[in-house]
Design a protein around this motif. Sequence first.
Motif, PDB file in Angstrom:
ATOM      1  N   PRO A 196     -35.576  -2.587  -2.135  1.00 56.09           N
ATOM      2  CA  PRO A 196     -36.714  -1.905  -1.826  1.00 56.09           C
ATOM      3  C   PRO A 196     -37.080  -1.050  -2.891  1.00 56.09           C
ATOM      4  O   PRO A 196     -36.428  -0.701  -3.436  1.00 56.09           O
ATOM      5  CB  PRO A 196     -36.589  -1.236  -0.406  1.00 56.09           C
ATOM      6  CG  PRO A 196     -34.985  -0.813  -0.416  1.00 56.09           C
ATOM      7  CD  PRO A 196     -34.268  -2.079  -1.261  1.00 56.09           C
ATOM      8  N   PRO A 231     -38.492   2.787  -3.676  1.00 54.73           N
ATOM      9  CA  PRO A 231     -39.083   4.022  -2.897  1.00 54.73           C
ATOM     10  C   PRO A 231     -40.237   4.682  -3.397  1.00 54.73           C
ATOM     11  O   PRO A 231     -40.252   5.797  -3.801  1.00 54.73           O
ATOM     12  CB  PRO A 231     -37.645   4.773  -3.338  1.00 54.73           C
ATOM     13  CG  PRO A 231     -37.481   4.499  -4.875  1.00 54.73           C
ATOM     14  CD  PRO A 231     -37.592   3.113  -4.654  1.00 54.73           C
ATOM     15  N   LEU A 243     -40.176   2.863   4.949  1.00 60.45           N
ATOM     16  CA  LEU A 243     -40.184   1.166   5.263  1.00 60.45           C
ATOM     17  C   LEU A 243     -40.689   0.981   6.494  1.00 60.45           C
ATOM     18  O   LEU A 243     -41.138   1.854   7.584  1.00 60.45           O
ATOM     19  CB  LEU A 243     -38.694   1.011   5.411  1.00 60.45           C
ATOM     20  CG  LEU A 243     -37.606   1.065   4.401  1.00 60.45           C
ATOM     21  CD1 LEU A 243     -36.341   0.763   4.748  1.00 60.45           C
ATOM     22  CD2 LEU A 243     -38.283   0.429   3.064  1.00 60.45           C
ATOM     23  N   HIS A 272     -40.212  -4.867   6.009  1.00 60.20           N
ATOM     24  CA  HIS A 272     -38.880  -4.507   5.380  1.00 60.20           C
ATOM     25  C   HIS A 272     -37.594  -4.566   6.125  1.00 60.20           C
ATOM     26  O   HIS A 272     -36.777  -5.169   5.823  1.00 60.20           O
ATOM     27  CB  HIS A 272     -38.900  -2.900   4.875  1.00 60.20           C
ATOM     28  CG  HIS A 272     -39.951  -2.809   3.785  1.00 60.20           C
ATOM     29  ND1 HIS A 272     -41.252  -1.703   4.187  1.00 60.20           N
ATOM     30  CD2 HIS A 272     -40.443  -3.063   2.413  1.00 60.20           C
ATOM     31  CE1 HIS A 272     -41.800  -1.690   2.939  1.00 60.20           C
ATOM     32  NE2 HIS A 272     -41.551  -2.627   2.173  1.00 60.20           N
ATOM     33  N   ILE A 315     -31.960  -0.297  -5.494  1.00 59.43           N
ATOM     34  CA  ILE A 315     -33.190   0.672  -5.669  1.00 59.43           C
ATOM     35  C   ILE A 315     -34.150   0.458  -6.599  1.00 59.43           C
ATOM     36  O   ILE A 315     -33.780   0.549  -7.559  1.00 59.43           O
ATOM     37  CB  ILE A 315     -32.766   2.005  -5.306  1.00 59.43           C
ATOM     38  CG1 ILE A 315     -32.099   2.381  -4.073  1.00 59.43           C
ATOM     39  CG2 ILE A 315     -34.119   2.887  -5.420  1.00 59.43           C
ATOM     40  CD1 ILE A 315     -32.808   2.084  -2.860  1.00 59.43           C
ATOM     41  N   TYR A 324     -38.288   9.202  -0.492  1.00 61.27           N
ATOM     42  CA  TYR A 324     -38.417   8.151   0.124  1.00 61.27           C
ATOM     43  C   TYR A 324     -37.010   6.977  -0.166  1.00 61.27           C
ATOM     44  O   TYR A 324     -36.496   6.354   0.751  1.00 61.27           O
ATOM     45  CB  TYR A 324     -39.634   7.206  -0.620  1.00 61.27           C
ATOM     46  CG  TYR A 324     -40.905   7.654  -0.429  1.00 61.27           C
ATOM     47  CD1 TYR A 324     -41.102   8.184   0.748  1.00 61.27           C
ATOM     48  CD2 TYR A 324     -41.752   7.807  -1.401  1.00 61.27           C
ATOM     49  CE1 TYR A 324     -42.541   8.562   1.054  1.00 61.27           C
ATOM     50  CE2 TYR A 324     -43.071   8.204  -1.117  1.00 61.27           C
ATOM     51  CZ  TYR A 324     -43.458   8.576   0.212  1.00 61.27           C
ATOM     52  OH  TYR A 324     -44.881   9.013   0.389  1.00 61.27           O
ATOM     53  N   GLU A 325     -36.252   7.364  -1.088  1.00 58.45           N
ATOM     54  CA  GLU A 325     -35.041   6.726  -1.275  1.00 58.45           C
ATOM     55  C   GLU A 325     -34.211   7.234  -0.068  1.00 58.45           C
ATOM     56  O   GLU A 325     -33.228   6.530   0.511  1.00 58.45           O
ATOM     57  CB  GLU A 325     -34.458   6.941  -2.789  1.00 58.45           C
ATOM     58  CG  GLU A 325     -32.994   6.347  -2.948  1.00 58.45           C
ATOM     59  CD  GLU A 325     -32.684   6.699  -4.288  1.00 58.45           C
ATOM     60  OE1 GLU A 325     -31.094   6.483  -4.472  1.00 58.45           O
ATOM     61  OE2 GLU A 325     -33.377   6.941  -5.184  1.00 58.45           O
ATOM     62  N   ILE A 368     -34.800   5.337   2.976  1.00 59.87           N
ATOM     63  CA  ILE A 368     -34.570   3.952   3.047  1.00 59.87           C
ATOM     64  C   ILE A 368     -32.906   3.934   3.492  1.00 59.87           C
ATOM     65  O   ILE A 368     -32.500   3.368   4.580  1.00 59.87           O
ATOM     66  CB  ILE A 368     -34.357   3.410   1.428  1.00 59.87           C
ATOM     67  CG1 ILE A 368     -35.730   3.057   1.285  1.00 59.87           C
ATOM     68  CG2 ILE A 368     -33.674   2.226   1.495  1.00 59.87           C
ATOM     69  CD1 ILE A 368     -36.197   2.852  -0.207  1.00 59.87           C
ATOM     70  N   TYR A 369     -32.032   4.775   2.756  1.00 57.08           N
ATOM     71  CA  TYR A 369     -30.706   4.826   3.494  1.00 57.08           C
ATOM     72  C   TYR A 369     -30.702   5.093   4.807  1.00 57.08           C
ATOM     73  O   TYR A 369     -29.870   4.578   5.711  1.00 57.08           O
ATOM     74  CB  TYR A 369     -30.003   5.773   2.700  1.00 57.08           C
ATOM     75  CG  TYR A 369     -29.957   5.602   1.258  1.00 57.08           C
ATOM     76  CD1 TYR A 369     -29.940   4.434   0.642  1.00 57.08           C
ATOM     77  CD2 TYR A 369     -29.983   6.700   0.173  1.00 57.08           C
ATOM     78  CE1 TYR A 369     -29.763   4.148  -0.971  1.00 57.08           C
ATOM     79  CE2 TYR A 369     -29.802   6.551  -0.978  1.00 57.08           C
ATOM     80  CZ  TYR A 369     -29.871   5.292  -1.583  1.00 57.08           C
ATOM     81  OH  TYR A 369     -29.794   4.990  -3.037  1.00 57.08           O
ATOM     82  N   ASP A 375     -32.999   4.832   7.255  1.00 58.13           N
ATOM     83  CA  ASP A 375     -33.500   3.839   8.065  1.00 58.13           C
ATOM     84  C   ASP A 375     -32.504   2.540   8.109  1.00 58.13           C
ATOM     85  O   ASP A 375     -32.762   2.065   9.431  1.00 58.13           O
ATOM     86  CB  ASP A 375     -35.089   3.343   7.709  1.00 58.13           C
ATOM     87  CG  ASP A 375     -36.161   4.529   8.111  1.00 58.13           C
ATOM     88  OD1 ASP A 375     -35.859   5.380   8.735  1.00 58.13           O
ATOM     89  OD2 ASP A 375     -37.141   4.464   7.095  1.00 58.13           O
ATOM     90  N   LEU A 376     -32.230   2.165   7.045  1.00 56.88           N
ATOM     91  CA  LEU A 376     -31.167   1.070   7.044  1.00 56.88           C
ATOM     92  C   LEU A 376     -29.966   1.319   7.991  1.00 56.88           C
ATOM     93  O   LEU A 376     -29.399   0.357   8.799  1.00 56.88           O
ATOM     94  CB  LEU A 376     -30.875   0.563   5.786  1.00 56.88           C
ATOM     95  CG  LEU A 376     -32.049   0.330   4.855  1.00 56.88           C
ATOM     96  CD1 LEU A 376     -31.416  -0.196   3.384  1.00 56.88           C
ATOM     97  CD2 LEU A 376     -32.649  -0.913   5.440  1.00 56.88           C
ATOM     98  N   LYS A 382     -47.272   0.086   3.367  1.00 57.91           N
ATOM     99  CA  LYS A 382     -46.484   1.326   3.526  1.00 57.91           C
ATOM    100  C   LYS A 382     -47.408   2.283   4.201  1.00 57.91           C
ATOM    101  O   LYS A 382     -46.953   3.565   4.711  1.00 57.91           O
ATOM    102  CB  LYS A 382     -45.780   1.654   2.388  1.00 57.91           C
ATOM    103  CG  LYS A 382     -44.856   0.732   2.216  1.00 57.91           C
ATOM    104  CD  LYS A 382     -43.839   1.218   0.809  1.00 57.91           C
ATOM    105  CE  LYS A 382     -42.737   0.455   0.779  1.00 57.91           C
ATOM    106  NZ  LYS A 382     -42.013   0.552  -0.497  1.00 57.91           N
TER     107      LYS A 382
END
Length: 290
Positions: A10, A12, A16, A20, A42, A54-55, A58-59, A61-62, A263
Amino acid sequence: MAPPVFRFAPSPNGLLHLGHAYSALLNFDRARETGGRLLLRIEDIDATRCRPEYETAIYDDLAWLGIAWETPVRRQSEHLAVYRAALEKLSALGLVYPAFESRAEIARLVTAREAAGPWPRDPDGAPLYPGDARSLSAGERDRLIASGVPYALRLDMAAACRRVAGLRWTELGVGPDGEHGTVPARPEAWGDVILARKETPTSYHLSVVVDDALQGISEVVRGQDLFHATSVHRLLQVLLDLPEPAYRHHALILDEAGRKLSKSDRSTGLRELRADGATPAGIRRLVGLG
């Protein structure tokens, strides 16, 4: 035999959404089913839009979805020298040239070309590069660069295609028109794509093929919106002597109007859905993974 390697990659530049989540879960499930590895990349080469928050999201949410990945995570912004070396290899083959038109100038050129009839467009619907920067002399190019004029480094598509014949790829998924199995690549449909800009020594097309090779990705699982771009990626892989992964393009999660998710649409964002009480199992059901 080495285990297969998958990746979720993804950018950032926003939070997401369900699309995604679907792609990330497919990669995660494929890695588990095959006894393979899942890597996280990333793709943060766009310094103007990518943000640390945003990065971090991502971590978060995943992990909430139950997805596990290997560390360390590859961040493209930390490997610009690698992409620059690949660009220099293509340049040494005589396949790269600087183009100095601004976006507004390109739009005016397209309008002028279309006065004589339809101007060709790439598979994404954008007009092909209409300029004539390839015909500039080396001296004129050097003068413009030295004067500080912004430029984009483009691939001479015609020259590149003359070097490669019979390009194709292995499609394990299904393309937008039902393509499956051995698919012929048609990179010429994209025209002289941008490989880098004055301020950034890479582009999506260049960095993705370099990263997939360096990370040993054996199966690329991604959305059908990138199906046609695979033609450009296969061309670059051959020109740069990089290994060829298999591809598995999946259908996109669309909004109620049948459009690709954005997004900026908060109604499909994972953060909003979580705040409304969604669970990881519920997200799986929403994207059709039960």
